[in-house]
Design a protein around this motif. Structure first.
Motif, mmCIF file in Angstrom:
data_model
loop_
_atom_site.group_PDB
_atom_site.id
_atom_site.type_symbol
_atom_site.label_atom_id
_atom_site.label_comp_id
_atom_site.label_asym_id
_atom_site.label_seq_id
_atom_site.Cartn_x
_atom_site.Cartn_y
_atom_site.Cartn_z
ATOM 1 N N UNK A 1 39.355 47.554 51.254
ATOM 2 C CA UNK A 1 39.127 45.953 51.087
ATOM 3 C C UNK A 1 40.397 45.366 50.453
ATOM 4 N N UNK A 2 40.485 44.205 51.206
ATOM 5 C CA UNK A 2 41.638 43.445 50.691
ATOM 6 C C UNK A 2 41.286 42.701 49.391
ATOM 7 N N UNK A 3 41.964 43.170 48.328
ATOM 8 C CA UNK A 3 41.712 42.492 47.030
ATOM 9 C C UNK A 3 42.706 41.296 46.367
ATOM 10 N N UNK A 4 42.410 40.438 45.985
ATOM 11 C CA UNK A 4 43.130 39.276 45.485
ATOM 12 C C UNK A 4 42.869 39.242 43.930
ATOM 13 N N UNK A 5 43.843 39.062 43.128
ATOM 14 C CA UNK A 5 44.024 38.661 41.601
ATOM 15 C C UNK A 5 44.066 37.321 41.284
ATOM 16 N N UNK A 6 43.352 36.738 40.535
ATOM 17 C CA UNK A 6 43.619 35.253 39.968
ATOM 18 C C UNK A 6 43.425 35.406 38.675
ATOM 19 N N UNK A 7 44.395 34.926 37.690
ATOM 20 C CA UNK A 7 44.262 34.911 36.253
ATOM 21 C C UNK A 7 43.373 33.936 35.674
ATOM 22 N N UNK A 8 42.971 34.130 34.460
ATOM 23 C CA UNK A 8 41.835 33.260 33.825
ATOM 24 C C UNK A 8 42.288 33.661 32.316
ATOM 25 N N UNK A 9 41.803 32.755 31.262
ATOM 26 C CA UNK A 9 41.802 32.969 29.897
ATOM 27 C C UNK A 9 40.458 32.547 29.101
ATOM 28 N N UNK A 10 39.993 33.259 28.260
ATOM 29 C CA UNK A 10 38.742 33.042 27.722
ATOM 30 C C UNK A 10 39.052 33.311 26.183
ATOM 31 N N UNK A 11 39.228 32.103 25.587
ATOM 32 C CA UNK A 11 39.469 32.112 23.931
ATOM 33 C C UNK A 11 40.504 33.017 23.636
ATOM 34 N N UNK A 12 41.481 32.744 24.481
ATOM 35 C CA UNK A 12 43.037 33.604 23.992
ATOM 36 C C UNK A 12 43.086 34.981 24.749
ATOM 37 N N UNK B 1 41.741 38.869 34.411
ATOM 38 C CA UNK B 1 41.960 38.749 35.866
ATOM 39 C C UNK B 1 40.785 39.031 36.579
ATOM 40 N N UNK B 2 40.598 37.934 37.570
ATOM 41 C CA UNK B 2 39.428 38.156 38.528
ATOM 42 C C UNK B 2 39.685 38.614 39.725
ATOM 43 N N UNK B 3 39.100 39.715 40.049
ATOM 44 C CA UNK B 3 39.535 40.293 41.275
ATOM 45 C C UNK B 3 38.087 40.145 42.313
ATOM 46 N N UNK B 4 38.702 39.757 43.499
ATOM 47 C CA UNK B 4 37.598 39.544 44.544
ATOM 48 C C UNK B 4 38.129 40.398 45.729
ATOM 49 N N UNK B 5 37.262 41.290 46.159
ATOM 50 C CA UNK B 5 37.730 42.134 47.254
ATOM 51 C C UNK B 5 36.804 41.778 48.587
ATOM 52 N N UNK B 6 37.451 41.754 49.523
ATOM 53 C CA UNK B 6 36.722 41.323 50.782
ATOM 54 C C UNK B 6 36.979 42.539 51.993
ATOM 55 N N UNK B 7 35.817 42.814 52.706
ATOM 56 C CA UNK B 7 35.850 43.785 53.756
ATOM 57 C C UNK B 7 36.880 43.433 54.779
#
Length: 415
Positions: A124-135, A139-145
């Motif tokens: 799978x091709x995985x992409x990471x996007x950063x996010x902050x939740x109350x400090x 990291x949000x990982x979305x993997x695609x076939x």
């Protein structure tokens, strides 16, 4: 060089040309094929990566909006997964198809990687996007076939592996045929050159042999030799040889496309025609009538000396075969063409010979004397000069006189 050896050399040239062409085409096709496959893989991978980044960004925006960490969902469990991972690697949330599994990738925000999962045999091709939740950094990982990328590139690769040999075979066949046709033209030209050299040698040998024969007779029997007769014979053969050499040089220049030596200039063709009429009237028997009443003003662009030679050769040819009359016609009809017509009342030219008569060293009456008939180059020179001036020559029958009719069309100087 024998003909057999010459043909072997032509075949060798054909083979080498075909091999070189195939190698060059093969290199170009392989390079293009590799570029196509790499470009396709990159483009498709970028499409998958962009889609994964967009989905992960959507989840990250929900988290940063203060709504907490949602339970992510995917529409195609076999082809996509989502995980929200804390900085220590703990999975905070995940889609149902990877629920309870550890983080499938450890990536910093903005990174992407190919990762093996249990969802499919393909990575799978995985992409990471950063996010902050109350400090808290997430990291949000979305993997695609990414199997579609592999399948598409594999399909294109197989098509290229099948198609490239076919294209090479077609290119080899086309090159072989094209080079063969080109070499056939070269072989025809070589044969014509050999024939030309042979005919020229034969024509030059004749006056040389005549001069030598008379000289040997004079040396062996000086008491029987008339010096004036010998000088006349030598002079006649020398003039004949000089004219033949001049003709050969002119044709050689024509073969090298150097017939128009001084560059194209305006030429009053009527002046050249009338000068030839005067020459024929003074040099021909009194019984021969030279008609110039239909000669009008006409100007063309070209080489004056070459055009003078054209007019003279036509005049001499007509006078040689005429019984009692030769007629010149020169018109500029205003359609962009100047037409020169030379006719005689001689026996004419058979229809089957009218195209051949413009070839080099062609005599329709081989039994006539060479001195009277020339070397068979006069009309060939007419055709070469006309062609060099972007003109044309037509051979036909004179309707008024019944003999031969030569029509030369030349572009008018006004065009």
């Amino acid at each position: 060089m024998t003909r057999e050896r010459y043909e072997r050399r032509l075949r060798a040239v054909r083979v080498r040309a075909t091999v070189v062409a195939v190698l060059v085409i093969a290199f170009a096709l392989v390079a293009a094929g590799i570029g196509l496959v790499v470009g396709l893989r990159t483009e498709l991978s970028d499409d998958v990566r962009d889609a994964a980044r967009a989905r992960a960004s959507d989840v990250a925006r929900v988290i940063e909006a203060g709504r907490g960490v949602p339970a992510p969902t995917v529409t195609a469990p076999d082809e996509e997964f989502l995980q929200v991972v804390a900085a220590d690697g703990t999975v905070v949330a995940a889609s149902e198809n990877v629920e309870g599994k550890p983080a499938l990738a450890r990536l910093a925000p903005g990174e992407s990687a190919s990762v093996d999962t249990l969802l499919d045999d393909d990575p799978f091709l995985v992409v990471a996007v950063g996010a902050r939740d109350d400090g808290r950094e997430l990291v949000v990982l979305d993997g695609r076939d990414a199997s579609g990328v592999t399948e598409a590139t594999d399909t294109v690769t197989w098509l290229l592996l099948i198609g490239l040999p076919v294209l090479l075979a077609l290119a080899a066949a086309a090159t072989w045929i094209a080079v063969g046709r080109a070499l056939r033209r070269v072989a025809r030209a070589e044969a014509a050159q050999r024939r030309f050299v042979s005919d020229a040698s034969h024509e030059l040998r004749s006056p040389v042999a005549t001069v030598r024969q008379h000289a040997e007779v004079a040396l062996a029997h000086p008491e029987r030799t008339d010096p004036r007769s010998l000088a006349g014979t030598v002079r006649e053969e020398a003039v004949r040889m000089q004219r033949l050499v001049d003709d050969l040089l002119l044709l050689a220049r024509a073969d090298e496309s150097a017939l128009l030596r001084g560059g194209p200039r305006p030429v009053d063709l009527d002046d050249l025609v009338l000068a030839e009429v005067r020459r024929l009237r003074s040099a021909s028997p009194a019984a021969l009538r030279v008609d110039s009443r239909a000669v009008g003003a006409a100007r063309v662009t070209g080489d004056a000396e070459a055009l003078r030679r054209l007019v003279r050769n036509l005049g001499e040819n007509a006078a040689r075969h005429a019984r009692t009359r030769v007629a010149f016609t020169l018109t500029d009809a205003g359609d962009g063409w100047v037409r020169l017509v030379v006719e005689d009342d001689g026996p004419g030219i058979p229809a089957a010979e009218r195209a051949r008569v413009l070839d080099r060293f062609v005599r329709l009456d081989e039994s006539r004397a060479r001195g009277a008939g020339g070397a068979g180059l006069g009309l060939a020179i007419v055709a070469e000069v006309a062609g060099a001036h972007r003109g044309r020559v037509e051979v036909g029958v004179s309707e008024g006189l019944g003999g031969a009719r030569f029509t030369v069309g030349l572009p008018s100087a006004g065009e």
